[in-house]
Design a protein around this motif. Structure first.
Motif, PDB file in Angstrom:
ATOM      1  N   ILE A  15       0.838  -1.200   0.000  1.00 31.61           N
ATOM      2  CA  ILE A  15       0.000   0.000   0.000  1.00 31.61           C
ATOM      3  C   ILE A  15       0.875   1.254   0.000  1.00 31.61           C
ATOM      4  CG2 ILE A  15      -1.987   1.137   1.149  1.00 31.61           C
ATOM      5  CD1 ILE A  15      -2.511  -1.724   0.141  1.00 31.61           C
ATOM      6  N   GLU A  16       2.188   1.046   0.110  1.00 35.97           N
ATOM      7  CA  GLU A  16       3.159   2.138   0.130  1.00 35.97           C
ATOM      8  C   GLU A  16       2.871   3.127   1.248  1.00 35.97           C
ATOM      9  OE1 GLU A  16       3.490   3.689  -3.861  1.00 35.97           O
ATOM     10  OE2 GLU A  16       3.893   1.693  -4.664  1.00 35.97           O
ATOM     11  N   ILE A  17       2.800   2.593   2.451  1.00 36.56           N
ATOM     12  CA  ILE A  17       2.572   3.397   3.647  1.00 36.56           C
ATOM     13  C   ILE A  17       3.929   3.908   4.141  1.00 36.56           C
ATOM     14  CG2 ILE A  17       1.773   3.353   6.043  1.00 36.56           C
ATOM     15  CD1 ILE A  17      -0.153   1.073   5.172  1.00 36.56           C
ATOM     16  N   TYR A  18       4.028   5.219   4.308  1.00 36.00           N
ATOM     17  CA  TYR A  18       5.255   5.827   4.822  1.00 36.00           C
ATOM     18  C   TYR A  18       4.885   6.850   5.880  1.00 36.00           C
ATOM     19  CZ  TYR A  18       7.245   3.684   0.696  1.00 36.00           C
ATOM     20  OH  TYR A  18       7.628   2.771  -0.260  1.00 36.00           O
ATOM     21  N   PRO A  19       5.479   6.831   7.034  1.00 36.93           N
ATOM     22  CA  PRO A  19       6.385   5.782   7.512  1.00 36.93           C
ATOM     23  C   PRO A  19       5.588   4.531   7.872  1.00 36.93           C
ATOM     24  CG  PRO A  19       6.034   7.372   9.254  1.00 36.93           C
ATOM     25  CD  PRO A  19       5.290   7.880   8.036  1.00 36.93           C
ATOM     26  N   LEU A  20       6.185   3.403   7.634  1.00 37.09           N
ATOM     27  CA  LEU A  20       5.540   2.119   7.883  1.00 37.09           C
ATOM     28  C   LEU A  20       5.836   1.655   9.308  1.00 37.09           C
ATOM     29  CD1 LEU A  20       3.982  -0.315   6.645  1.00 37.09           C
ATOM     30  CD2 LEU A  20       6.214  -1.324   6.194  1.00 37.09           C
ATOM     31  N   LEU A  21       4.785   1.393  10.057  1.00 37.37           N
ATOM     32  CA  LEU A  21       4.951   0.845  11.404  1.00 37.37           C
ATOM     33  C   LEU A  21       5.154  -0.658  11.300  1.00 37.37           C
ATOM     34  CD1 LEU A  21       2.055   2.748  13.184  1.00 37.37           C
ATOM     35  CD2 LEU A  21       4.475   3.393  13.085  1.00 37.37           C
ATOM     36  N   GLU A  22       5.874  -1.236  12.231  1.00 37.73           N
ATOM     37  CA  GLU A  22       6.186  -2.673  12.210  1.00 37.73           C
ATOM     38  C   GLU A  22       4.922  -3.535  12.129  1.00 37.73           C
ATOM     39  OE1 GLU A  22       8.435  -6.144  12.228  1.00 37.73           O
ATOM     40  OE2 GLU A  22       9.175  -4.090  12.054  1.00 37.73           O
ATOM     41  N   ASP A  23       3.845  -3.095  12.792  1.00 40.20           N
ATOM     42  CA  ASP A  23       2.624  -3.907  12.843  1.00 40.20           C
ATOM     43  C   ASP A  23       1.526  -3.408  11.894  1.00 40.20           C
ATOM     44  OD1 ASP A  23       1.980  -1.598  14.186  1.00 40.20           O
ATOM     45  OD2 ASP A  23       1.055  -2.605  15.891  1.00 40.20           O
ATOM     46  N   GLU A  24       1.893  -2.589  10.940  1.00 35.52           N
ATOM     47  CA  GLU A  24       0.911  -1.981  10.028  1.00 35.52           C
ATOM     48  C   GLU A  24       0.051  -3.020   9.304  1.00 35.52           C
ATOM     49  OE1 GLU A  24      -0.909   1.247   9.191  1.00 35.52           O
ATOM     50  OE2 GLU A  24       1.187   1.677   9.648  1.00 35.52           O
ATOM     51  N   TYR A  25       0.673  -4.100   8.859  1.00 36.13           N
ATOM     52  CA  TYR A  25      -0.028  -5.135   8.102  1.00 36.13           C
ATOM     53  C   TYR A  25      -0.269  -6.392   8.942  1.00 36.13           C
ATOM     54  CZ  TYR A  25       1.419  -2.356   4.018  1.00 36.13           C
ATOM     55  OH  TYR A  25       1.620  -1.363   3.097  1.00 36.13           O
ATOM     56  N   TYR A  26      -0.255  -6.270  10.249  1.00 34.84           N
ATOM     57  CA  TYR A  26      -0.316  -7.440  11.126  1.00 34.84           C
ATOM     58  C   TYR A  26      -1.526  -8.328  10.828  1.00 34.84           C
ATOM     59  CZ  TYR A  26      -0.234 -10.425  15.196  1.00 34.84           C
ATOM     60  OH  TYR A  26      -0.205 -11.524  16.009  1.00 34.84           O
ATOM     61  N   SER A  27      -2.686  -7.739  10.719  1.00 37.11           N
ATOM     62  CA  SER A  27      -3.915  -8.514  10.465  1.00 37.11           C
ATOM     63  C   SER A  27      -3.827  -9.266   9.139  1.00 37.11           C
ATOM     64  CB  SER A  27      -5.121  -7.578  10.457  1.00 37.11           C
ATOM     65  OG  SER A  27      -6.286  -8.266  10.102  1.00 37.11           O
ATOM     66  N   GLU A  28      -3.350  -8.591   8.104  1.00 30.57           N
ATOM     67  CA  GLU A  28      -3.226  -9.206   6.789  1.00 30.57           C
ATOM     68  C   GLU A  28      -2.156 -10.304   6.795  1.00 30.57           C
ATOM     69  OE1 GLU A  28      -5.183  -5.493   6.697  1.00 30.57           O
ATOM     70  OE2 GLU A  28      -3.116  -5.830   7.292  1.00 30.57           O
ATOM     71  N   ILE A  29      -1.053 -10.049   7.476  1.00 29.36           N
ATOM     72  CA  ILE A  29       0.031 -11.033   7.553  1.00 29.36           C
ATOM     73  C   ILE A  29      -0.448 -12.290   8.256  1.00 29.36           C
ATOM     74  CG2 ILE A  29       2.299 -11.520   8.571  1.00 29.36           C
ATOM     75  CD1 ILE A  29       2.934  -8.496   8.047  1.00 29.36           C
ATOM     76  N   HIS A  30      -1.215 -12.118   9.307  1.00 29.73           N
ATOM     77  CA  HIS A  30      -1.749 -13.280  10.032  1.00 29.73           C
ATOM     78  C   HIS A  30      -2.622 -14.138   9.100  1.00 29.73           C
ATOM     79  CE1 HIS A  30      -3.152 -15.704  13.344  1.00 29.73           C
ATOM     80  NE2 HIS A  30      -4.391 -15.498  12.940  1.00 29.73           N
ATOM     81  N   LYS A  31      -3.493 -13.507   8.342  1.00 30.70           N
ATOM     82  CA  LYS A  31      -4.361 -14.235   7.405  1.00 30.70           C
ATOM     83  C   LYS A  31      -3.536 -14.931   6.325  1.00 30.70           C
ATOM     84  CE  LYS A  31      -8.164 -11.026   8.085  1.00 30.70           C
ATOM     85  NZ  LYS A  31      -8.877  -9.874   7.532  1.00 30.70           N
ATOM     86  N   ILE A  32      -2.538 -14.226   5.804  1.00 33.08           N
ATOM     87  CA  ILE A  32      -1.690 -14.799   4.750  1.00 33.08           C
ATOM     88  C   ILE A  32      -0.902 -15.989   5.286  1.00 33.08           C
ATOM     89  CG2 ILE A  32       0.345 -14.327   3.304  1.00 33.08           C
ATOM     90  CD1 ILE A  32      -0.871 -11.418   3.042  1.00 33.08           C
ATOM     91  N   HIS A  33      -0.393 -15.859   6.493  1.00 35.76           N
ATOM     92  CA  HIS A  33       0.356 -16.962   7.109  1.00 35.76           C
ATOM     93  C   HIS A  33      -0.537 -18.201   7.233  1.00 35.76           C
ATOM     94  CE1 HIS A  33       2.236 -19.110  10.591  1.00 35.76           C
ATOM     95  NE2 HIS A  33       3.233 -19.042   9.732  1.00 35.76           N
TER      96      HIS A  33
END
Length: 80
Positions: A15-33
């Protein structure tokens, strides 16, 4: 959750989020995992990644399934 997947998705920053926080995509990463554990197909995982981000970010997510394929391949390489 796999730290390597977190790092990969954050580096990809679809999504090109700047500045990117470490947990910005946490929910999506969990689903992808979770999805990565359910399939052995890079193409299928790419479709799942596309779906997860499209649902979460709607019009802000403008990547194609083909764009998702390279990240899917990387994820499959570390999870299988």
């Amino acid at each position: 959750m796999n730290d390597d997947i977190v790092q990969m998705i954050n580096e990809w920053n679809p999504i090109e989020i700047y500045p990117l926080l470490e947990d910005e995509y946490y929910s999506e990463i969990h689903k992808i995992h979770e999805k990565s554990k359910e399939t052995n197909s890079i193409r299928e995982l790419a479709k799942q990644i596309h779906s997860v981000f499209a649902q979460s970010f709607k019009k802000e997510f403008d990547k194609s399934i083909e764009d998702c394929q390279s990240i899917a391949e990387k994820i499959m390489n570390i999870t299988k």
